[in-house]
Write an enzyme that holds these catalytic residues in place. Structure first.
Site, PDB file in Angstrom:
ATOM      1  N   TYR A 118      44.412  -0.249 -11.995  1.00  0.00           N
ATOM      2  CA  TYR A 118      44.808  -0.841 -10.710  1.00  0.00           C
ATOM      3  C   TYR A 118      45.084  -2.342 -10.865  1.00  0.00           C
ATOM      4  O   TYR A 118      44.359  -3.052 -11.552  1.00  0.00           O
ATOM      5  CB  TYR A 118      43.703  -0.682  -9.656  1.00  0.00           C
ATOM      6  N   GLU A 164      38.512  -3.414   3.204  1.00  0.00           N
ATOM      7  CA  GLU A 164      39.940  -3.201   3.458  1.00  0.00           C
ATOM      8  C   GLU A 164      40.255  -1.787   3.911  1.00  0.00           C
ATOM      9  O   GLU A 164      41.269  -1.559   4.570  1.00  0.00           O
ATOM     10  CB  GLU A 164      40.779  -3.562   2.238  1.00  0.00           C
ATOM     11  N   GLU A 170      43.810 -13.309   1.586  1.00  0.00           N
ATOM     12  CA  GLU A 170      44.619 -12.754   0.493  1.00  0.00           C
ATOM     13  C   GLU A 170      46.101 -12.971   0.838  1.00  0.00           C
ATOM     14  O   GLU A 170      46.506 -12.767   1.984  1.00  0.00           O
ATOM     15  CB  GLU A 170      44.366 -11.258   0.324  1.00  0.00           C
ATOM     16  N   TRP A 174      40.832   6.002  -6.660  1.00  0.00           N
ATOM     17  CA  TRP A 174      41.870   5.156  -7.259  1.00  0.00           C
ATOM     18  C   TRP A 174      41.597   3.732  -6.926  1.00  0.00           C
ATOM     19  O   TRP A 174      41.242   3.385  -5.811  1.00  0.00           O
ATOM     20  CB  TRP A 174      43.258   5.579  -6.786  1.00  0.00           C
ATOM     21  N   ASP A 202      38.854  -7.394  -8.131  1.00  0.00           N
ATOM     22  CA  ASP A 202      38.800  -6.192  -7.292  1.00  0.00           C
ATOM     23  C   ASP A 202      38.458  -4.979  -8.152  1.00  0.00           C
ATOM     24  O   ASP A 202      39.260  -4.573  -8.987  1.00  0.00           O
ATOM     25  CB  ASP A 202      40.178  -6.006  -6.617  1.00  0.00           C
ATOM     26  N   GLU A 215      35.098  -7.523  -5.398  1.00  0.00           N
ATOM     27  CA  GLU A 215      35.555  -6.757  -4.250  1.00  0.00           C
ATOM     28  C   GLU A 215      35.457  -5.257  -4.456  1.00  0.00           C
ATOM     29  O   GLU A 215      35.725  -4.765  -5.549  1.00  0.00           O
ATOM     30  CB  GLU A 215      37.020  -7.119  -3.992  1.00  0.00           C
ATOM     31  N   HIS A 250      38.071  -2.156  -6.949  1.00  0.00           N
ATOM     32  CA  HIS A 250      38.843  -1.119  -6.278  1.00  0.00           C
ATOM     33  C   HIS A 250      38.109   0.206  -6.095  1.00  0.00           C
ATOM     34  O   HIS A 250      38.662   1.294  -6.379  1.00  0.00           O
ATOM     35  CB  HIS A 250      40.170  -0.891  -7.006  1.00  0.00           C
ATOM     36  N   ARG A 305      36.560  -7.796   4.591  1.00  0.00           N
ATOM     37  CA  ARG A 305      37.879  -7.652   3.963  1.00  0.00           C
ATOM     38  C   ARG A 305      38.925  -6.919   4.789  1.00  0.00           C
ATOM     39  O   ARG A 305      40.035  -6.650   4.314  1.00  0.00           O
ATOM     40  CB  ARG A 305      37.736  -6.872   2.650  1.00  0.00           C
ATOM     41  N   ARG A 314      42.961 -14.154  -7.904  1.00  0.00           N
ATOM     42  CA  ARG A 314      42.367 -12.860  -8.247  1.00  0.00           C
ATOM     43  C   ARG A 314      42.871 -12.459  -9.629  1.00  0.00           C
ATOM     44  O   ARG A 314      44.063 -12.580  -9.921  1.00  0.00           O
ATOM     45  CB  ARG A 314      42.752 -11.805  -7.223  1.00  0.00           C
TER      46      ARG A 314
HETATM   47  C1  CS2 Z   1      44.130  -4.023  -2.860  1.00  0.00           C
HETATM   48  C2  CS2 Z   1      45.343  -3.452  -2.219  1.00  0.00           C
HETATM   49  O1  CS2 Z   1      44.963  -6.123  -2.284  1.00  0.00           O
HETATM   50  C3  CS2 Z   1      43.955  -5.460  -2.504  1.00  0.00           C
HETATM   51  O2  CS2 Z   1      42.831  -5.926  -2.448  1.00  0.00           O
HETATM   52  O3  CS2 Z   1      42.969  -3.358  -2.779  1.00  0.00           O
HETATM   53  O4  CS2 Z   1      46.395  -3.840  -2.974  1.00  0.00           O
HETATM   54  C4  CS2 Z   1      45.362  -1.960  -2.057  1.00  0.00           C
HETATM   55  O5  CS2 Z   1      45.366  -1.331  -3.279  1.00  0.00           O
HETATM   56  C5  CS2 Z   1      46.571  -1.556  -1.255  1.00  0.00           C
HETATM   57  O6  CS2 Z   1      46.574  -2.218  -0.060  1.00  0.00           O
HETATM   58  C6  CS2 Z   1      46.612  -0.042  -1.020  1.00  0.00           C
HETATM   59  O7  CS2 Z   1      47.623   0.253  -0.171  1.00  0.00           O
HETATM   60 MG    MG Z   2      41.273  -4.592  -2.625  1.00  0.00          MG
END
Ligand code: CS2
Ligand code: MG
Length: 432
Positions: A183, A292, A369, A432, A240, A266, A242, A313, A171
């Site tokens: 991020y 996620e 991941e 975020w 990502d 992602e 995000h 995810r 990634r």
């Molecule tokens: C992220 C995470 O790993 C990822 O794909 O989106 O690091 C995410 O930011 C954290 O799990 C938030 O707690």
């Molecule tokens: Mg993520």
């Protein structure tokens, strides 16, 4: 009498199947363990009358104590005396019995109980959990690593460092000119090769980060151009977004990244609005991964039924446990949608182990991941999963294969920590 409530100590109905002596394992105790080895973790430990221990991950980043209280105050009193073998009944009891269903806190609490009971059942059965889940469907679990850089040269070094760690898919996250903090970019290039990025900071208030989607959309394609130029066309690359783009911005990004043949893009849009993905799908063939922050199959219904995503995810920890996530993956399999389970450092080694057992057993596996945990974390959670040649394996220990070291944990008391918040240049709060 057939039907009616089944008391916990019920004998088999007359003429019904006789309950064998070994099919009951009474829960003697359940405790919620909160510690902060490198970062905060919440762990549920269930112990049966025969002393068999089951562990479950209940870590919800930045809101850890909410789940700890949900478990301690509302769930633990319900577990003692129950038959640990009755995983499905207990899942339904906690989900339907809560009345207030779904949501990250409830589903993380239920997940922890579910993981602990599967751990106990596999230990009692004398086998690693994946064997109970149907056995191995592959010899190893392809896992992706994390490279990041404040500029392209630093990013390319980070990709090399991850490849040296054995990762065969990576990634890519990078800083963006004009934005202070983005991020996924580690503060310092890592010397050990381990990607050292912990977004939840121990502070009284969340950090505030800035965001500029236009600058990001201009910059990201140039970064993938550079990475492909350096490492060639074959290396699987992931990114990502995000949750930060509008549907049309996500469509544009997906399209502009097509020449770089990403493994996946992602969380391109905030996922509450599942319909938004119809617009993204209409404009790009870049594979999409989402989930996620999802907690139940209902969060996926439109996305899966309309073929709007390519990878699921979720993590075991935030989607209601092994029982629930396996159902989501079974539904996804009907649509040729594969797993891409969430595995950041805020999913504890218990949650990671649970994911690996599921990854090894399911048919529609895609990728896992793997953000490697820190040394303090590994001092508390003793794991038996293996990382070899770019592949993970849950190992052959009975159960999940994780032990919790109370003595080590005692050195790491909980410390409040918050995930950052994000603001646009004009000060508007953003995702975020
Ligand atoms: C992220 C995470 O790993 C990822 O794909 O989106 O690091 C995410 O930011 C954290 O799990 C938030 O707690
Ligand atoms: Mg993520």
């Amino acid at each position: 009498m057939i039907g009616g409530p089944v008391p916990a100590t019920a004998a088999a109905p007359a003429g019904g199947p006789t309950a064998g002596p070994t099919t009951r394992s009474t829960i003697r105790s359940a405790e919620v363990l909160v510690a902060s080895p490198g970062r905060n973790f919440v762990t549920l430990r269930v112990v049966t009358e025969d002393g068999v221990v089951g562990l479950g991950d209940a870590t919800l980043n930045g809101r850890e104590l909410a789940v700890a209280s949900y478990l301690t105050d509302h769930v633990v009193p319900l577990l003692v005396g129950r038959d640990a073998h009755r995983i499905e009944d207990t899942w339904q009891y906690l989900y339907r019995g809560a009345y207030w269903r779904r949501g990250p806190v409830t589903m993380t609490a239920i997940a922890a109980v579910d993981m602990a009971l599967w751990d106990i059942k596999a230990r009692l059965a004398g086998m690693p959990l994946y064997q109970l889940l149907g056995g191995a469907s592959r010899t190893g679990i392809m896992a992706y690593g994390h490279a990041s850089g404040r500029d392209v040269p630093e990013l390319l070094d980070s990709v090399r460092a991850q490849m040296a760690e054995g990762f065969r898919s990576i990634r890519v996250q990078t800083s963006v000119p004009g934005i202070d903090k983005v991020y996924g970019v580690a503060a310092q290039p890592s010397t050990s090769g381990r990607y050292d990025y912990e977004p939840a900071q121990r502070a009284p208030l969340p950090a505030e980060e800035d965001w500029d989607p236009a600058a990001y959309l201009r910059h990201i394609p140039t970064v993938f151009e550079a990475v492909r130029h350096e490492f060639g066309p074959a290396l699987p690359l992931l990114h990502d977004a995000h949750h930060r783009l509008t549907p049309i911005q996500a469509a544009r990004l997906g399209k502009s990244l097509e020449p770089y043949d990403l493994f996946w893009l992602e969380d391109c849009t905030p996922a509450e609005n599942q319909d938004a993905l119809r617009l993204v799908r209409a404009h790009t063939t870049t594979p999409l991964a989402i989930g996620e922050v999802f907690n139940t199959v209902w969060d996926y219904q439109t996305l899966i039924r309309e073929q709007l995503v390519d990878y699921v995810r979720s993590s075991v920890t935030h989607a209601g446990g092994i029982t629930a996530l396996r159902r989501i993956l079974d539904l996804a399999a009907q649509y040729q949608i594969r797993s891409g389970l969430h595995g950041p450092t805020d999913v504890s080694p218990v949650g990671m182990a649970a994911a690996l057992h599921l990854d090894l057993a399911i048919h529609n596996f895609g990728i896992q991941e793997y953000m490697q945990h820190s040394t303090p974390t590994s001092s508390v959670f003793r794991t038996s999963f293996r990382w070899e040649g770019g592949y993970l394996h849950p190992g052959e220990h009975h159960g999940l294969g994780v032990e919790y070291d109370d003595e080590a944990a005692a050195h790491f008391p909980y410390q409040a920590a918050y995930l950052p918040v994000s603001r646009l240049k004009d000060g508007t709060i953003h995702d975020w």
